[in-house]
Design a protein around this motif. Structure first.
Motif, mmCIF file in Angstrom:
data_model
loop_
_atom_site.group_PDB
_atom_site.id
_atom_site.type_symbol
_atom_site.label_atom_id
_atom_site.label_comp_id
_atom_site.label_asym_id
_atom_site.label_seq_id
_atom_site.Cartn_x
_atom_site.Cartn_y
_atom_site.Cartn_z
ATOM 1 N N ASP A 179 -15.199 3.991 0.573
ATOM 2 C CA ASP A 179 -14.858 2.656 0.087
ATOM 3 C C ASP A 179 -13.375 2.379 0.284
ATOM 4 O OD1 ASP A 179 -17.488 1.843 -1.217
ATOM 5 O OD2 ASP A 179 -17.124 3.847 -2.008
ATOM 6 N N SER A 180 -12.590 3.451 0.277
ATOM 7 C CA SER A 180 -11.166 3.312 0.593
ATOM 8 C C SER A 180 -10.769 4.498 1.446
ATOM 9 C CB SER A 180 -10.332 3.279 -0.690
ATOM 10 O OG SER A 180 -10.497 4.484 -1.405
ATOM 11 N N VAL A 181 -9.744 4.287 2.262
ATOM 12 C CA VAL A 181 -9.290 5.346 3.154
ATOM 13 C C VAL A 181 -7.790 5.193 3.325
ATOM 14 C CG1 VAL A 181 -9.861 3.882 5.167
ATOM 15 C CG2 VAL A 181 -9.512 6.325 5.504
ATOM 16 N N CYS A 182 -7.093 6.313 3.425
ATOM 17 C CA CYS A 182 -5.683 6.205 3.794
ATOM 18 C C CYS A 182 -5.417 7.111 4.979
ATOM 19 C CB CYS A 182 -4.764 6.558 2.631
ATOM 20 S SG CYS A 182 -4.907 8.254 2.091
ATOM 21 N N PHE A 183 -4.436 6.720 5.769
ATOM 22 C CA PHE A 183 -4.006 7.589 6.872
ATOM 23 C C PHE A 183 -2.496 7.494 7.012
ATOM 24 C CE2 PHE A 183 -4.804 3.523 9.020
ATOM 25 C CZ PHE A 183 -3.673 3.385 9.816
ATOM 26 N N CYS A 184 -1.914 8.478 7.698
ATOM 27 C CA CYS A 184 -0.461 8.536 7.843
ATOM 28 C C CYS A 184 -0.060 8.228 9.281
ATOM 29 C CB CYS A 184 0.048 9.935 7.505
ATOM 30 S SG CYS A 184 -0.420 10.494 5.849
ATOM 31 N N VAL A 185 0.992 7.421 9.419
ATOM 32 C CA VAL A 185 1.575 7.246 10.757
ATOM 33 C C VAL A 185 2.743 8.219 10.936
ATOM 34 C CG1 VAL A 185 0.850 4.879 11.235
ATOM 35 C CG2 VAL A 185 2.909 5.271 9.856
ATOM 36 N N SER A 186 3.078 8.931 9.871
ATOM 37 C CA SER A 186 4.266 9.795 9.870
ATOM 38 C C SER A 186 3.988 11.213 10.370
ATOM 39 C CB SER A 186 4.795 9.891 8.438
ATOM 40 O OG SER A 186 3.754 10.367 7.595
ATOM 41 N N LYS A 187 2.741 11.512 10.693
ATOM 42 C CA LYS A 187 2.430 12.892 11.097
ATOM 43 C C LYS A 187 2.371 12.951 12.634
ATOM 44 C CE LYS A 187 0.909 14.372 6.695
ATOM 45 N NZ LYS A 187 0.910 13.233 5.785
ATOM 46 N N GLY A 188 1.218 13.322 13.188
ATOM 47 C CA GLY A 188 1.159 13.445 14.647
ATOM 48 C C GLY A 188 1.458 12.151 15.389
ATOM 49 N N LEU A 189 1.356 11.022 14.705
ATOM 50 C CA LEU A 189 1.600 9.740 15.382
ATOM 51 C C LEU A 189 3.094 9.423 15.515
ATOM 52 C CD1 LEU A 189 -1.262 7.458 13.938
ATOM 53 C CD2 LEU A 189 -1.277 8.929 15.952
ATOM 54 N N ALA A 212 -2.699 -5.244 8.836
ATOM 55 C CA ALA A 212 -3.892 -5.834 9.473
ATOM 56 C C ALA A 212 -4.438 -4.894 10.548
ATOM 57 C CB ALA A 212 -3.537 -7.198 10.074
ATOM 58 N N MET A 213 -3.530 -4.279 11.300
ATOM 59 C CA MET A 213 -3.976 -3.333 12.336
ATOM 60 C C MET A 213 -4.690 -2.141 11.702
ATOM 61 S SD MET A 213 -0.748 -2.969 14.916
ATOM 62 C CE MET A 213 -1.453 -1.788 16.057
ATOM 63 N N ALA A 214 -4.122 -1.654 10.599
ATOM 64 C CA ALA A 214 -4.712 -0.485 9.924
ATOM 65 C C ALA A 214 -6.105 -0.831 9.410
ATOM 66 C CB ALA A 214 -3.811 -0.038 8.777
ATOM 67 N N ALA A 215 -6.224 -2.023 8.825
ATOM 68 C CA ALA A 215 -7.523 -2.442 8.301
ATOM 69 C C ALA A 215 -8.536 -2.548 9.438
ATOM 70 C CB ALA A 215 -7.383 -3.780 7.578
ATOM 71 N N GLU A 216 -8.073 -3.099 10.538
ATOM 72 C CA GLU A 216 -8.982 -3.276 11.676
ATOM 73 C C GLU A 216 -9.431 -1.911 12.221
ATOM 74 O OE1 GLU A 216 -10.198 -3.491 15.638
ATOM 75 O OE2 GLU A 216 -8.050 -3.142 15.388
ATOM 76 N N ARG A 217 -8.482 -0.986 12.345
ATOM 77 C CA ARG A 217 -8.823 0.344 12.898
ATOM 78 C C ARG A 217 -9.789 1.111 11.993
ATOM 79 N NH1 ARG A 217 -5.059 2.088 17.083
ATOM 80 N NH2 ARG A 217 -4.306 0.104 17.890
ATOM 81 N N THR A 218 -9.660 0.895 10.701
ATOM 82 C CA THR A 218 -10.530 1.649 9.782
ATOM 83 C C THR A 218 -11.776 0.860 9.384
ATOM 84 O OG1 THR A 218 -9.191 0.879 7.910
ATOM 85 C CG2 THR A 218 -8.662 3.052 8.794
ATOM 86 N N GLY A 219 -11.881 -0.370 9.881
ATOM 87 C CA GLY A 219 -13.064 -1.180 9.577
ATOM 88 C C GLY A 219 -13.099 -1.696 8.147
ATOM 89 N N PRO A 227 -11.960 5.463 14.551
ATOM 90 C CA PRO A 227 -11.782 5.872 13.146
ATOM 91 C C PRO A 227 -12.674 5.102 12.180
ATOM 92 C CG PRO A 227 -9.786 4.832 14.009
ATOM 93 C CD PRO A 227 -10.687 5.043 15.168
ATOM 94 N N SER A 228 -13.036 3.876 12.545
ATOM 95 C CA SER A 228 -13.892 3.085 11.644
ATOM 96 C C SER A 228 -15.258 3.745 11.451
ATOM 97 C CB SER A 228 -14.067 1.668 12.197
ATOM 98 O OG SER A 228 -14.574 1.731 13.508
#
Ligand code: PLP
Length: 343
Positions: A191-201, A41-48, A183-184
């Motif tokens: 239409d779709s986006v992915c991001f990683c929490v495993s890199k700089g985050l 839900a957080m990821a969806a919210e951050r990316t809009g 980021p949004s």
């Protein structure tokens, strides 16, 4: 060792480890897990976007995006240097069954005329363009940030032709920090986006694919198909939540150390890199003038306590991250400078 190979080497913070210990242990693919749902839900919210699905890796998130968007035999258009074309082992053809066409680009941004010409409808001779792909930040373009205006044009062009757009935003937060936008605002052109929490985050594992509710429901089925169901994924998602809550704003420090590194190397030898081109946390260093290959450089640097990756025959890639300080950068530059003097 000063480890500049990748931002994936970042270790979880104490707060992440604590949250992992406390996390729920629901079965994500059976009844669902509360922590995973919260991260999605957080990821969806951050990316809009409307929804998100937790994935074990960026590569799988990209693969699932392709499978969900595009029918076998269709064509994906993406920039020549994109990570998906160059580093994801041909999953695009071998697993998703798609054709692809690399579009020439500059600093990761596809040439719009070339893209316009490449988009094709379905005919009796051709299955048609089924997906247009962008990457922001762009890995092989040295962490370059796609300008929002460019993204808007690509998105418009694709949609005018009824083609959906996927954004590989493995490092979308670096792009967002660099552009000074949420980021949004970047992901709105996809239409779709992915991001990683495993890199700089700094989370140990995980990427999130986001899109419409309907798209993500279908993506969950493809995730299962390619073996991406994680079952008790709560502890992994817990670290991802802390990553989103606490690790985004500090990325600016990685951008500063990257710039400092580029400036230092540029002082050693101007042809190595152009500091003005360093927008985020990746620095590509051209060692051609030394007459030695990047692989040789990485061996010599390692012997002297600096770890870097060879990105191309004559290109080294330095990546800054949470464990790299300004003194580390200065030390790496000094090691490089000494080796250069001995050429
Ligand atoms: C732009 C981009 N996309 C996707 C990936 C793949 O991520 P993962 O290593 O989690 O599969 C990477 C990894 O570096 C990347 O840089």
């Amino acid at each position: 060792m000063i480890d500049l190979r990748s931002d994936t080497v970042t270790r979880p913070t104490e707060a992440m480890l604590e949250s992992m210990r406390e996390a729920t242990f629901g079965d994500d693919s059976r009844d669902g897990d509360e922590t995973v749902k919260k991260l999605e839900a957080m990821a969806a919210e951050r990316t809009g976007k409307q929804a998100g699905a937790f994935m074990p890796s960026g590569t799988m998130a990209n693969l699932v995006a392709m499978l969900t968007h595009a029918q076998r035999g269709g064509e994906v258009l993406l920039e020549d240097g994109s990570h998906t074309l160059n580093s994801e082992l041909g999953g695009i053809g071998g697993i998703a069954g798609l054709f692809y066409r690399g579009i020439p680009g500059r600093r990761g941004a596809m040439n719009l005329d070339a893209l316009r010409e490449a988009i094709r409808p379905v005919t009796r001779y051709h299955m048609g363009t089924t997906l247009v792909w962008m990457e922001n930040t762009h890995n092989r373009a040295g962490g370059a940030v796609l300008p929002l205006m460019h993204m808007r044009k690509v998105y418009g062009l694709a949609h005018d032709n009824g083609v959906p757009v996927h954004l590989d935003g493995a490092r979308i937060f670096n792009a967002a920090i660099s552009l000074g936008v949420p980021p949004s605002e970047i992901a709105q052109y996809s239409d779709s986006v992915c991001f990683c929490v495993s890199k700089g985050l700094s989370a140990p594992v995980g990427s999130i694919l986001c899109g419409s509710r309907e798209f993500i429901e279908r993506a969950r089925a493809y995730r299962r198909m390619v073996g991406g169901n994680l079952r008790q994924a709560g502890p992994l998602a817990a670290a991802g939540i802390v990553a989103l809550e606490t690790m985004v704003d500090r990325l600016v420090e990685d951008h500063q150390t990257a710039k400092r590194l580029a400036e230092g190397l540029n002082r050693v030898e101007p042809s190595l890199c152009e500091p003005k081109e360093v927008e985020t946390n990746l620095v590509r260093v051209d060692v051609r003038k030394s007459g030695r290959r990047a692989a040789q450089w990485s061996v010599e640097l390692k012997t002297n306590g600096v770890l870097v990756a060879a990105a191309d025959i004559y290109v080294l890639r330095f990546v800054t991250h949470r464990h790299i300080s300004a003194p580390d950068v200065d030390a790496a530059v000094s090691v490089f400078g000494e080796l250069w003097k001995k050429l």
